[in-house]
Design a protein around this motif. Structure first.
Motif, mmCIF file in Angstrom:
data_model
loop_
_atom_site.group_PDB
_atom_site.id
_atom_site.type_symbol
_atom_site.label_atom_id
_atom_site.label_comp_id
_atom_site.label_asym_id
_atom_site.label_seq_id
_atom_site.Cartn_x
_atom_site.Cartn_y
_atom_site.Cartn_z
ATOM 1 N N LEU A 2 63.493 7.247 26.254
ATOM 2 C CA LEU A 2 63.125 6.032 26.851
ATOM 3 C C LEU A 2 61.978 5.313 26.527
ATOM 4 C CD1 LEU A 2 65.050 6.593 30.238
ATOM 5 C CD2 LEU A 2 65.822 6.182 28.089
ATOM 6 N N CYS A 3 61.874 4.056 26.148
ATOM 7 C CA CYS A 3 60.513 3.480 25.897
ATOM 8 C C CYS A 3 60.337 2.088 26.781
ATOM 9 C CB CYS A 3 60.416 3.144 24.470
ATOM 10 S SG CYS A 3 59.138 2.386 23.956
ATOM 11 N N GLY A 4 59.253 1.866 27.219
ATOM 12 C CA GLY A 4 59.187 0.694 27.952
ATOM 13 C C GLY A 4 57.746 0.820 28.978
ATOM 14 N N SER A 8 59.892 -1.632 33.963
ATOM 15 C CA SER A 8 61.167 -1.959 33.005
ATOM 16 C C SER A 8 62.464 -1.403 33.156
ATOM 17 C CB SER A 8 60.710 -1.479 31.431
ATOM 18 O OG SER A 8 60.566 -0.154 31.489
ATOM 19 N N GLY A 9 62.539 -0.339 33.991
ATOM 20 C CA GLY A 9 63.964 0.221 34.392
ATOM 21 C C GLY A 9 64.123 1.508 33.515
ATOM 22 N N LYS A 10 63.217 2.312 33.229
ATOM 23 C CA LYS A 10 63.350 3.771 32.430
ATOM 24 C C LYS A 10 64.068 4.603 33.484
ATOM 25 C CE LYS A 10 59.036 4.016 31.433
ATOM 26 N NZ LYS A 10 58.671 2.836 32.074
ATOM 27 N N THR A 11 63.476 4.766 34.530
ATOM 28 C CA THR A 11 64.032 5.687 35.605
ATOM 29 C C THR A 11 65.354 5.368 35.834
ATOM 30 O OG1 THR A 11 61.804 6.260 36.367
ATOM 31 C CG2 THR A 11 63.493 6.859 37.552
ATOM 32 N N ARG A 12 65.789 4.348 36.215
ATOM 33 C CA ARG A 12 67.131 3.751 36.518
ATOM 34 C C ARG A 12 68.055 4.085 35.306
ATOM 35 N NH1 ARG A 12 69.764 0.086 34.460
ATOM 36 N NH2 ARG A 12 67.686 -1.048 33.686
ATOM 37 N N LEU A 13 67.635 3.770 34.329
ATOM 38 C CA LEU A 13 68.359 3.940 32.988
ATOM 39 C C LEU A 13 68.666 5.472 32.938
ATOM 40 C CD1 LEU A 13 70.188 3.070 30.627
ATOM 41 C CD2 LEU A 13 67.846 2.863 29.408
ATOM 42 N N ALA A 14 67.484 6.163 33.060
ATOM 43 C CA ALA A 14 67.592 7.620 32.825
ATOM 44 C C ALA A 14 68.733 8.236 33.647
ATOM 45 C CB ALA A 14 66.219 8.443 33.091
ATOM 46 N N ASP A 73 62.281 10.878 29.634
ATOM 47 C CA ASP A 73 61.945 9.594 30.214
ATOM 48 C C ASP A 73 60.241 9.798 30.401
ATOM 49 O OD1 ASP A 73 61.236 7.256 31.861
ATOM 50 O OD2 ASP A 73 62.298 8.284 33.572
ATOM 51 N N PHE A 74 59.817 9.485 29.031
ATOM 52 C CA PHE A 74 58.435 9.580 28.776
ATOM 53 C C PHE A 74 57.501 8.319 28.758
ATOM 54 C CE2 PHE A 74 58.406 14.018 26.570
ATOM 55 C CZ PHE A 74 59.099 14.620 27.593
ATOM 56 N N GLY A 75 58.344 7.160 28.476
ATOM 57 C CA GLY A 75 57.607 5.981 28.420
ATOM 58 C C GLY A 75 57.562 5.777 26.847
ATOM 59 N N PHE A 76 57.184 6.729 25.936
ATOM 60 C CA PHE A 76 56.936 6.536 24.536
ATOM 61 C C PHE A 76 56.386 5.400 24.140
ATOM 62 C CE2 PHE A 76 60.353 9.757 24.992
ATOM 63 C CZ PHE A 76 59.714 10.956 24.107
ATOM 64 N N TRP A 77 54.871 5.107 24.841
ATOM 65 C CA TRP A 77 54.365 3.806 24.586
ATOM 66 C C TRP A 77 53.726 3.862 23.024
ATOM 67 C CZ3 TRP A 77 50.764 2.339 28.781
ATOM 68 C CH2 TRP A 77 51.395 2.155 30.339
ATOM 69 N N LYS A 78 53.429 4.916 22.440
ATOM 70 C CA LYS A 78 52.903 5.143 21.064
ATOM 71 C C LYS A 78 53.662 5.492 20.067
ATOM 72 C CE LYS A 78 48.643 4.123 22.725
ATOM 73 N NZ LYS A 78 48.075 3.006 22.409
ATOM 74 N N ARG A 79 53.743 4.612 18.803
ATOM 75 C CA ARG A 79 54.522 4.877 17.763
ATOM 76 C C ARG A 79 54.535 6.319 17.307
ATOM 77 N NH1 ARG A 79 56.276 1.791 13.011
ATOM 78 N NH2 ARG A 79 56.405 2.942 11.259
ATOM 79 N N ALA A 80 52.987 6.831 16.988
ATOM 80 C CA ALA A 80 53.108 8.298 16.659
ATOM 81 C C ALA A 80 53.755 9.329 17.609
ATOM 82 C CB ALA A 80 51.398 8.520 16.562
ATOM 83 N N GLU A 81 53.873 8.953 18.628
ATOM 84 C CA GLU A 81 54.645 10.065 19.743
ATOM 85 C C GLU A 81 56.232 9.901 19.613
ATOM 86 O OE1 GLU A 81 54.186 11.272 24.450
ATOM 87 O OE2 GLU A 81 54.561 9.075 23.976
ATOM 88 N N ALA A 94 69.686 17.394 16.744
ATOM 89 C CA ALA A 94 69.837 16.275 17.503
ATOM 90 C C ALA A 94 69.626 15.043 17.071
ATOM 91 C CB ALA A 94 69.280 16.284 18.802
ATOM 92 N N ARG A 95 70.488 13.999 17.257
ATOM 93 C CA ARG A 95 70.330 12.594 16.897
ATOM 94 C C ARG A 95 69.360 11.754 17.884
ATOM 95 N NH1 ARG A 95 73.128 7.893 17.855
ATOM 96 N NH2 ARG A 95 74.525 9.321 19.137
ATOM 97 N N PRO A 96 68.268 11.584 17.485
ATOM 98 C CA PRO A 96 67.489 10.883 18.616
ATOM 99 C C PRO A 96 67.796 9.404 18.892
ATOM 100 C CG PRO A 96 66.108 11.139 16.519
ATOM 101 C CD PRO A 96 67.413 12.026 16.267
ATOM 102 N N VAL A 97 67.925 8.805 19.868
ATOM 103 C CA VAL A 97 68.008 7.412 20.165
ATOM 104 C C VAL A 97 66.906 6.900 21.188
ATOM 105 C CG1 VAL A 97 69.712 5.702 21.022
ATOM 106 C CG2 VAL A 97 70.482 7.858 20.020
ATOM 107 N N LEU A 98 66.224 5.893 20.453
ATOM 108 C CA LEU A 98 65.448 5.326 21.563
ATOM 109 C C LEU A 98 65.957 3.984 21.965
ATOM 110 C CD1 LEU A 98 62.167 5.281 21.871
ATOM 111 C CD2 LEU A 98 62.018 3.468 20.174
ATOM 112 N N TYR A 99 66.041 4.280 23.449
ATOM 113 C CA TYR A 99 66.201 3.086 24.380
ATOM 114 C C TYR A 99 65.031 2.333 24.579
ATOM 115 C CZ TYR A 99 70.661 5.425 25.018
ATOM 116 O OH TYR A 99 71.960 6.048 24.667
ATOM 117 N N PHE A 100 65.029 1.024 24.213
ATOM 118 C CA PHE A 100 63.704 0.123 24.436
ATOM 119 C C PHE A 100 63.896 -0.644 25.380
ATOM 120 C CE2 PHE A 100 60.979 -3.339 22.516
ATOM 121 C CZ PHE A 100 60.092 -3.176 23.599
#
Length: 152
Positions: A2-4, A8-14, A73-81, A94-100
């Motif tokens: 989860l990125c945002g 932005s609603g990350k915890t709700r979406l989680a 639910d880490f936020g994933f603010w940085k591209r490198a991360e 696993a197949r990673p999916v980024l929810y922005f």
């Protein structure tokens, strides 16, 4: 993944993904709050969050190996991360999916103001002034990262 930004609603979406997939949701904030309290010193919080990411990934890797979906639910603010955790997920089979989660700035401000008036448990207060400082630090994801992305 989860990125945002805050609000932005990350915890709700989680929570929704954990129920709907089903999945195990791992979030940093609730663990950090449990360990350091509501207003931790910034340097101490930063160090703890880094250690929690490693601990959460160790748990996630075990769950993925068992075929369990995992929501990070880490936020994933940085591209490198984002790239690093996507690589780790792929290596775990696993197949990673980024929810922005990308609401307009006025929505972020409104949500944070509402949240701060009645701060839910396991939630940090993020003032509007703090949001102003945080926003320029956020690296927006794009298709060039090579991670399946869902815009929310």
């Amino acid at each position: 993944m989860l990125c945002g930004l805050p609000g932005s609603g990350k915890t709700r979406l989680a929570r929704e993904l954990a129920e709907g997939l089903p999945a195990i949701s791992l979030d940093l904030d609730s663990w950090a709050l449990s360990l350091l309290g509501q207003t931790p010193p910034p340097a101490q919080l930063h160090d703890l969050l880094l250690r929690l990411k490693d601990l959460h990934w160790s748990t996630a890797r075990q769950l993925l190996a068992q075929g369990t979906n995992v929501v990070l639910d880490f936020g994933f603010w940085k591209r490198a991360e984002r790239l690093e955790f996507a690589r780790r997920a792929r290596e775990s089979g696993a197949r990673p999916v980024l929810y922005f989660l990308d609401p307009p700035e006025e929505v972020l401000r409104s949500r944070l103001a509402d949240r701060n008036r009645n701060l839910p448990p396991a939630t940090y207060e993020i003032t509007l002034e703090m949001l102003e400082v945080l926003m320029p630090r956020f690296e927006r994801p794009d298709a060039g990262e090579g991670i399946e992305m869902k815009l929310i």
